[in-house]
Design an enzyme around this catalytic site. Sequence first.
Site, mmCIF file in Angstrom:
data_model
loop_
_atom_site.group_PDB
_atom_site.id
_atom_site.type_symbol
_atom_site.label_atom_id
_atom_site.label_comp_id
_atom_site.label_asym_id
_atom_site.label_seq_id
_atom_site.Cartn_x
_atom_site.Cartn_y
_atom_site.Cartn_z
ATOM 1 N N ARG A 192 -10.254 12.620 7.644
ATOM 2 C CA ARG A 192 -9.641 12.208 8.906
ATOM 3 C C ARG A 192 -8.233 12.776 8.997
ATOM 4 N NH1 ARG A 192 -10.494 5.742 9.375
ATOM 5 N NH2 ARG A 192 -8.414 5.992 10.249
ATOM 6 N N LYS B 107 -11.997 -2.100 4.210
ATOM 7 C CA LYS B 107 -12.504 -3.010 5.243
ATOM 8 C C LYS B 107 -13.774 -2.466 5.895
ATOM 9 C CE LYS B 107 -8.876 -2.979 7.936
ATOM 10 N NZ LYS B 107 -7.994 -2.023 7.271
ATOM 11 N N ARG C 72 -10.667 9.646 0.767
ATOM 12 C CA ARG C 72 -11.720 9.271 1.718
ATOM 13 C C ARG C 72 -12.247 10.491 2.479
ATOM 14 N NH1 ARG C 72 -10.764 4.422 5.784
ATOM 15 N NH2 ARG C 72 -9.016 5.632 6.570
ATOM 16 N N ARG D 91 1.070 4.810 9.045
ATOM 17 C CA ARG D 91 0.054 3.774 9.267
ATOM 18 C C ARG D 91 0.356 2.527 8.429
ATOM 19 N NH1 ARG D 91 -5.052 6.554 7.645
ATOM 20 N NH2 ARG D 91 -6.148 4.723 8.389
ATOM 21 N N ARG E 182 -4.971 -6.323 15.627
ATOM 22 C CA ARG E 182 -3.967 -5.666 14.780
ATOM 23 C C ARG E 182 -2.560 -6.145 15.085
ATOM 24 N NH1 ARG E 182 -7.114 -0.840 13.185
ATOM 25 N NH2 ARG E 182 -5.918 0.503 11.831
HETATM 26 P P1 AMP Z 1 -8.702 2.663 11.654
HETATM 27 O O1 AMP Z 1 -9.934 3.488 11.642
HETATM 28 O O2 AMP Z 1 -8.960 1.193 11.791
HETATM 29 O O3 AMP Z 1 -7.759 2.970 10.527
HETATM 30 O O4 AMP Z 1 -7.919 3.052 13.005
HETATM 31 C C1 AMP Z 1 -7.492 4.374 13.246
HETATM 32 C C2 AMP Z 1 -6.488 4.395 14.385
HETATM 33 O O5 AMP Z 1 -7.118 3.894 15.589
HETATM 34 C C3 AMP Z 1 -5.236 3.523 14.216
HETATM 35 O O6 AMP Z 1 -4.247 4.170 13.437
HETATM 36 C C4 AMP Z 1 -4.817 3.325 15.668
HETATM 37 O O7 AMP Z 1 -4.199 4.494 16.192
HETATM 38 C C5 AMP Z 1 -6.164 3.172 16.365
HETATM 39 N N1 AMP Z 1 -6.605 1.752 16.386
HETATM 40 C C6 AMP Z 1 -7.683 1.208 15.744
HETATM 41 N N2 AMP Z 1 -7.770 -0.101 15.991
HETATM 42 C C7 AMP Z 1 -6.743 -0.414 16.796
HETATM 43 C C8 AMP Z 1 -6.263 -1.610 17.405
HETATM 44 N N3 AMP Z 1 -6.884 -2.789 17.197
HETATM 45 N N4 AMP Z 1 -5.170 -1.543 18.199
HETATM 46 C C9 AMP Z 1 -4.543 -0.390 18.424
HETATM 47 N N5 AMP Z 1 -4.911 0.774 17.864
HETATM 48 C C10 AMP Z 1 -5.991 0.777 17.060
#
Ligand code: AMP
Length: 226
Positions: free
Chosen positions: A162, A15, A129, A173, A90
Amino acid sequence: MSVNIVFLGPPGVGKGTQAHLLAKSLGIHHLATGDLFREEIKNQTELGRKAKNYLDQGVLVSDEVTVAMVRERLQGDQYQKGVILDGFPRNRDQAAALDGILAQRGNALRAVLFVKASPQVIIERLSGRRVCRAAGHNYHLLYSPPRVEGKCDIDGSELYQRDDDRPEVIARRIEVYRESTSPLIEHYRQRGLLVEIDGEQPIPVVQEKILEALAISVNDFPKVQV
Ligand code: AMP
């Protein structure tokens, strides 16, 4: 009329990469909530302090904190033409909050791009990644390696894995995605906004499919008014 698009899909499906490319094609900024949280954590802000434990564990930061952050960011001038959202909403409450934020500006969602891939592909993508320290540019050890090992092509900064791309957190996740985020697929399908994209293809093919799906071909894009 602004163009507001959401990217939906499991963690690691690409994404972020596609949101970045689409934002460039459309001349619209993209906003990734995960990137914002990581930036706040790096800068050791109050918000970063609140978010850190959630990210470390691979669970969602509270809706209150997340929605407030998105609402505030979207007020920036750069988002007046619209936004490509990656990682938000989300869950259902965030989706409702997003409708409210857009409605206040007299806008609505144009499309929700649901990028799909099998669990095997997702795990392979997440574990390979690597991300650059300075600006979060994404690489993959096999599919899009940097020119110089361990260094970002764009800014030369160090590439790192990460914390939440480690196997223990990946499983959590994916579970959170299944429970909280995947119900949004049906939610947006019923609203006629869902566009399904096969995320297992190579990056440029997925990009092309997205542009096609949005009825904007790469060649005639400059003539399209967004
Ligand atoms: P991502 O980079 O999108 O995989 O997000 C990494 C982490 O950020 C997630 O596992 C959540 O802990 C937090 N996070 C990102 N976007 C959201 C969201 N819309 N709502 C809540 N937590 C989020």
